[in-house]
Scaffold this motif. Structure first.
Motif, PDB file in Angstrom:
ATOM      1  N   UNK B 282       0.891  -1.314   0.007  1.00  0.00           N
ATOM      2  CA  UNK B 282      -0.096   0.201   0.053  1.00  0.00           C
ATOM      3  C   UNK B 282       0.791   1.167  -0.098  1.00  0.00           C
ATOM      4  N   UNK B 283       0.397   2.362  -0.793  1.00  0.00           N
ATOM      5  CA  UNK B 283       1.057   3.589  -0.616  1.00  0.00           C
ATOM      6  C   UNK B 283       0.710   4.189   0.891  1.00  0.00           C
ATOM      7  N   UNK B 284       1.628   4.832   1.493  1.00  0.00           N
ATOM      8  CA  UNK B 284       1.390   5.446   2.761  1.00  0.00           C
ATOM      9  C   UNK B 284       1.717   6.765   2.775  1.00  0.00           C
ATOM     10  N   UNK B 285       1.396   7.763   3.834  1.00  0.00           N
ATOM     11  CA  UNK B 285       1.702   8.981   3.956  1.00  0.00           C
ATOM     12  C   UNK B 285       3.253   9.302   3.621  1.00  0.00           C
ATOM     13  N   UNK B 286       4.007   8.235   4.221  1.00  0.00           N
ATOM     14  CA  UNK B 286       5.276   8.244   4.001  1.00  0.00           C
ATOM     15  C   UNK B 286       6.078   8.133   2.681  1.00  0.00           C
ATOM     16  N   UNK B 287       5.209   7.796   1.708  1.00  0.00           N
ATOM     17  CA  UNK B 287       5.756   7.736   0.305  1.00  0.00           C
ATOM     18  C   UNK B 287       5.380   9.073  -0.418  1.00  0.00           C
ATOM     19  N   UNK B 288       4.846  10.100   0.310  1.00  0.00           N
ATOM     20  CA  UNK B 288       4.485  11.459  -0.355  1.00  0.00           C
ATOM     21  C   UNK B 288       5.658  12.358  -0.021  1.00  0.00           C
ATOM     22  N   UNK B 289       5.852  13.154  -0.740  1.00  0.00           N
ATOM     23  CA  UNK B 289       6.743  14.264  -0.573  1.00  0.00           C
ATOM     24  C   UNK B 289       5.919  15.591  -0.498  1.00  0.00           C
ATOM     25  N   UNK B 290       5.868  16.088   0.887  1.00  0.00           N
ATOM     26  CA  UNK B 290       5.170  17.342   1.208  1.00  0.00           C
ATOM     27  C   UNK B 290       6.042  18.497   1.125  1.00  0.00           C
ATOM     28  N   UNK B 291       5.638  19.820   0.380  1.00  0.00           N
ATOM     29  CA  UNK B 291       6.390  20.637   0.164  1.00  0.00           C
ATOM     30  C   UNK B 291       5.916  21.836   0.990  1.00  0.00           C
ATOM     31  N   UNK B 292       6.575  22.315   1.796  1.00  0.00           N
ATOM     32  CA  UNK B 292       6.026  23.507   2.565  1.00  0.00           C
ATOM     33  C   UNK B 292       6.663  24.607   2.526  1.00  0.00           C
ATOM     34  N   UNK B 293       5.855  25.926   2.391  1.00  0.00           N
ATOM     35  CA  UNK B 293       6.195  26.989   2.044  1.00  0.00           C
ATOM     36  C   UNK B 293       6.472  27.923   3.197  1.00  0.00           C
ATOM     37  N   UNK B 294       7.749  28.315   3.584  1.00  0.00           N
ATOM     38  CA  UNK B 294       8.017  29.038   5.110  1.00  0.00           C
ATOM     39  C   UNK B 294       8.465  30.286   4.400  1.00  0.00           C
ATOM     40  N   UNK B 295       8.007  31.456   5.191  1.00  0.00           N
ATOM     41  CA  UNK B 295       8.917  32.831   5.159  1.00  0.00           C
ATOM     42  C   UNK B 295       9.780  32.870   6.106  1.00  0.00           C
ATOM     43  N   UNK B 296      10.976  33.459   5.895  1.00  0.00           N
ATOM     44  CA  UNK B 296      12.015  33.724   6.965  1.00  0.00           C
ATOM     45  C   UNK B 296      12.014  35.274   6.905  1.00  0.00           C
ATOM     46  N   UNK B 321      12.644  24.328  13.394  1.00  0.00           N
ATOM     47  CA  UNK B 321      12.683  25.127  12.332  1.00  0.00           C
ATOM     48  C   UNK B 321      13.346  26.621  12.982  1.00  0.00           C
ATOM     49  N   UNK B 322      13.080  27.034  13.942  1.00  0.00           N
ATOM     50  CA  UNK B 322      13.559  28.117  14.562  1.00  0.00           C
ATOM     51  C   UNK B 322      15.300  27.734  14.851  1.00  0.00           C
ATOM     52  N   UNK B 323      15.671  26.732  15.119  1.00  0.00           N
ATOM     53  CA  UNK B 323      17.005  26.195  15.285  1.00  0.00           C
ATOM     54  C   UNK B 323      17.761  26.313  13.898  1.00  0.00           C
ATOM     55  N   UNK B 324      16.906  25.675  12.890  1.00  0.00           N
ATOM     56  CA  UNK B 324      17.481  25.744  11.618  1.00  0.00           C
ATOM     57  C   UNK B 324      17.726  26.986  10.683  1.00  0.00           C
ATOM     58  N   UNK B 406      20.116  20.121   2.933  1.00  0.00           N
ATOM     59  CA  UNK B 406      19.260  19.346   3.710  1.00  0.00           C
ATOM     60  C   UNK B 406      18.821  20.214   4.705  1.00  0.00           C
ATOM     61  N   UNK B 407      17.662  19.997   5.550  1.00  0.00           N
ATOM     62  CA  UNK B 407      17.237  20.811   6.687  1.00  0.00           C
ATOM     63  C   UNK B 407      16.711  19.865   7.629  1.00  0.00           C
ATOM     64  N   UNK B 408      16.981  19.893   8.972  1.00  0.00           N
ATOM     65  CA  UNK B 408      16.389  19.359   9.984  1.00  0.00           C
ATOM     66  C   UNK B 408      15.147  20.180  10.490  1.00  0.00           C
TER      67      UNK B 408
END
Lengths: 588, 588
Positions: B282-296, B321-324, B406-408
């Motif tokens: 089965x496909x699961x959510x872990x197989x999808x790549x979510x792209x989140x737009x952030x403003x810094x 995200x704050x640390x990154x 990459x980003x954590x």
């Protein structure tokens, strides 16, 4: 554990720091007690912290003995309580004000009457809870116009501030006396000679106030004292007004031409030359009435002119004027001020002219006219006739002119009579080391601090406020206890009891020194141990003299024979002592 | 001298204060330890000051044991050193800023790295002076956006902050370990269970950092730990990136129509229904790549968009995200942000479209694109095709798209593998009680702190910074030690050792109680004596339970026969004890 100089955060300086003005401050920096961070703001190094802690310990003990409880307030406070007391504005530029991220006004507290009052209001409600004495030892802030002399007048400073709460005037007297007694014990223990002088209570809104001054020729405050026991600072000195004199028989005033008399002395000379007194006595400056135009600048920026009339041999004392007219600031009148009052003839101002009254609220100029107490009813004066080149002679107070009141702004002089009849005063200088106030009900009224009395009636609480500047006292002690080599701490506040120096590089000597240090610590002495292996005895001696621990023990060549040298830092005397007897010798 | 409740500045409250949110704070206010002055700003009453002093004494002893010297800096500091380090700006609204009467910028220091660095620069110049450890216990200021939970997050708070100075990395390791050991001793002595977790050192500019957390379900911080001994706060957790997979044999990506898939779950459902995997998994959510737009949002107010790609079963963790991205603040992108980038198809954003690369600095949009470490070379994803109602299946990282790095920022979950290979982690909550940092050379470089090394070469000093929130620790101890009746202090920090209650109005009982108190004080116990004559035993008992002294002695009816009651506040157990044996019983 002894503190070892081989591993201590300390660096002494051979040169005076550029920013230091007074000797105590120079030495505190050179000997590694403090370091400047910003004008009037200092960091405390380990040695300095130790002295500060010892002063605080003495104060805490005596506060406890006086029945006071220790609390601690923040330095950062909201505006509101200080707004209610009026001090948010009254402090003017001396107050550090700031806004928090929400735009709320806050301040760094210069003193804490308001919030102590609110705290007691929050906790207490009955006469049974009183009397109460609470205090704190805390860092305060005042944005001094001219921070100077190091810790003597800093912008951040540590204070012990105590507050007492009573519900009767008699209770306040008792609480005040207890604090006053505690102050006497504190200064005695700290070895600080003091004079208790009457002070002006006006600025704090109170009824009675005394200052503890350390008398010293380099003091920044002037005070007066009589052989009969009177003592007051100049702001609080009161002039005895002469008894009124009947003036029915006095001759009428006469106007004379007095051109070219720009000073009091030229006027007096001309008067003696051209208009001698009938009885032959010489005119002096004390026979002239000098009228000085002052501008009072209110907190709201308003500007009011006032004229003070005082004998020509006196000056306006700025500190006395500040007390008389506070919270307004007192300035000399400017050309612009005079331009608005063409009725004032500069150089010839007087209360009267041939046209009638010139000065006073009901007069032609409408300017308030206040008189020195010596200008009493029936006294005769030479004064300006309010016309170019003319003075009036024999102008009689109470007959020819009147003031709108009296004012105490004239300078005090050696020989002036003490107001309590205890004889003539002398002037002396001192440094303020403590201040006690009977605040009365001012703060309690404004902030609503009331308690139920024995009859179930709400009564307003009456308060006292008592301050000692901890860091200022430390600075004063440093200022008073030093020589050209460095500091010389009184034992009660010294950073250590004994400074042990091991000289030479011989490991045997160092071993003996370790034993000496251990023995002294065991006998209860706090030891600073110079165990630095590579320094010459001369460098170690110089550091010891600079640091100023009162007793120095030198463990040197005689150590292996069982002897050390005991060196009294103050007298400079060195004595050979058997190491076995050292602890006893130190106790003696 | 015992402290007598008949004459102590204390008023207990029966009701919880309105402003208190957490139980410890409620009790500290009700029992008369503290009072609020402004949001996050508190006054200390006598009981509170005593507990604070005991915590400080423990810290001072262990700092001395660690070879650290105490100094004391002002809270009010000039802007310049903080300007040089960049923190004048970086602190943003958290910094209390003000101007003095001359218009000079000043601040209330939130921490003192800069001025400690400058002090050491002022005093020291050689490797022989190092290592050095200096500390202070001092009131600090931070203008928190939401001061809350009483002392737990105040705007004025007392901290012990220590700083170490070395000239080699190995030296820093030793100094760091000494402070870390001292912290372990301090928390053990204070009875505070702790976990040492890896922390992010980035914000302080350093290389290694650990937090001491007290593990508690009500803690405000989340940390992770594995059975194998790994522990870190979520900000410091590192994700293991999968090994790259060769993608030569992977099929080409295919674009499918995927209308009406507003959520990851709907997308996964549609994928399983319409485009099942060949191998039947089965496909699961872990197989999808979510792209989140952030403003810094930068310190200078600049606004940069960035897109992070992470597996669809993960969320962006705001703290990570704050640390990154720090010191920039991270916000969700707004409609206005999207309007400026018509190339982004909301709901279907992906790194690739049939027209080529969409995301990344070199792409059509030019927006920086950062990938979660799990999006490693050779991994296949279902992700937006950057066209309305379309997703692309089998898009391979490293073949079809690349990130700019990459980003954590993805949240950490139970079961994630610990980065040190010690097994899956669990999530737990804790309260920060201490923090140790290897700062490295950041501050020394910026402020020019160098010393001469053994070869006469100037080397930049490397530093550590170590903090314990004194008032915060007090609040945590109160939060952890209480019951419905009140506080229960651990003996090491209790305001008094024993609380003696005299019950009844019989003068004989009071006399015995006076003897009991005198005896206990003589045996070295610090006694709080409830000698209030008019209160009922019930009121006195309730106050004793509220105040929380760990041992209570009741002197009541049996007193005249020589017996008292020993009451253990924590267990509630009461034991009849012969008064003659009391001192021994208390030592046991």
């Amino acid at each position: 554990m002894p503190t070892r100089l081989s591993n201590y955060f300390l660096r002494t300086l051979r040169e005076d720091p550029a920013e230091a003005e007074v000797v105590g401050h120079k030495l505190l920096v050179r000997a590694g007690y403090i370091r400047r961070q910003a004008p009037g703001v200092f960091a405390w190094l380990p040695l300095g912290l130790r002295v500060k802690a010892r002063i605080e310990a003495v104060i805490r003990q005596e506060m406890t003995n006086a029945g006071a409880h220790e609390v601690h307030f923040p330095a950062l406070l909201p505006r509101e309580p200080y707004e209610l007391s009026g001090r948010w504005d009254e402090y003017g530029d001396n107050l550090f004000r700031l806004q928090d991220r929400k735009g709320s006004d806050m301040l760094l507290a210069p003193t804490h009457e308001e919030v102590f009052t609110l705290l007691v209001k929050d906790l207490y409600s009955s006469y049974k809870d009183l009397p109460l004495a609470i205090y704190q030892i805390q860092d305060k802030y005042r944005d001094e116009a001219r921070p100077r002399a190091g810790l003597l007048r800093g912008r951040e400073f540590t204070m012990k501030d105590a507050y007492t709460f009573d519900y009767t005037d008699a209770g306040l007297d008792v609480s005040y006396q207890k604090q006053r007694d505690a102050y006497e014990r504190i200064f005695t223990r700290l070895g600080l000679e003091y004079v208790i002088v009457q002070a002006d209570a006006g600025a704090m809104g109170g009824s009675r106030s005394e200052e503890f001054l350390h008398p010293t020729p380099v003091g920044e405050d002037t005070f007066v004292r009589s052989a009969g026991g009177y003592a007051a600072n100049v702001e609080a000195f009161h002039t005895i007004a002469p008894e009124p004199v009947p003036f029915d028989s006095l001759p009428d005033a006469v106007v004379h031409d007095t051109p070219d008399t720009p000073t009091i002395q030229t006027l007096v000379d001309k008067a003696n030359a051209e208009h001698p007194r009938a009885d032959g006595r010489e005119w002096t400056a004390a026979d002239t009435l000098k009228n000085v135009v002052l501008a009072l600048v209110g907190l709201d920026g308003s500007r009011e002119l006032v004229i003070v009339g005082l004998p020509g041999d006196r000056e306006v004392d700025p500190k006395r004027a500040e007390v008389a007219f506070g919270p307004a600031e007192v300035e000399a009148a400017t050309e612009a001020d005079f331009a608005k009052h063409p009725g004032l003839v500069k150089g010839y101002i007087g209360p009267w002219s041939t046209d009638g009254s010139v000065l006073g609220e009901e007069s032609a100029t409408g300017i308030r006219y206040l008189l020195d107490p010596r200008v009493s009813v029936g006294t005769e004066w030479i004064t300006g006739a309010n016309a170019e080149g003319k003075h009036v002679f024999g102008l009689v107070a109470g007959r020819d002119f009147e003031g709108d009141g009296t004012v105490e702004v004239a300078n005090v002089r050696e020989g002036d009579p003490a107001p309590d009849g205890s004889g003539p005063v002398e002037l002396a200088r001192g440094m303020e080391i403590g201040h006690v106030f009977q605040l009365g009900r001012k703060y309690a009224e404004v902030l609503g601090l009331k308690v139920l009395d024995e009859n179930g009636k709400l009564v307003t609480v009456t308060m006292g406020s008592y301050g000692i500047g901890v860091t200022r006292i430390l600075a004063i002690i440093a200022e008073l206890n030093n020589d050209e080599k460095g500091l010389i701490w009184p034992p009660a506040v010294a950073p250590f009891d004994v400074h042990v120096i091991a000289t030479g590089k011989d490991p045997a000597i160092l071993e003996v020194a370790e034993g000496v240090v251990a023995g002294l610590e065991e006998s209860g002495q706090d030891v600073l141990f110079d165990d630095r292996p590579k320094l010459s005895p001369g460098v170690k001696f110089a550091d010891a003299e600079l640091i100023g621990v009162p007793t120095i023990v030198i463990v040197g060549r005689d150590a292996v024979e069982g002897f050390a040298e005991l060196w009294d830092r103050r007298s400079g005397e060195r004595t050979k002592v058997a190491i076995a007897d050292l602890a006893d010798a130190l106790k003696a």
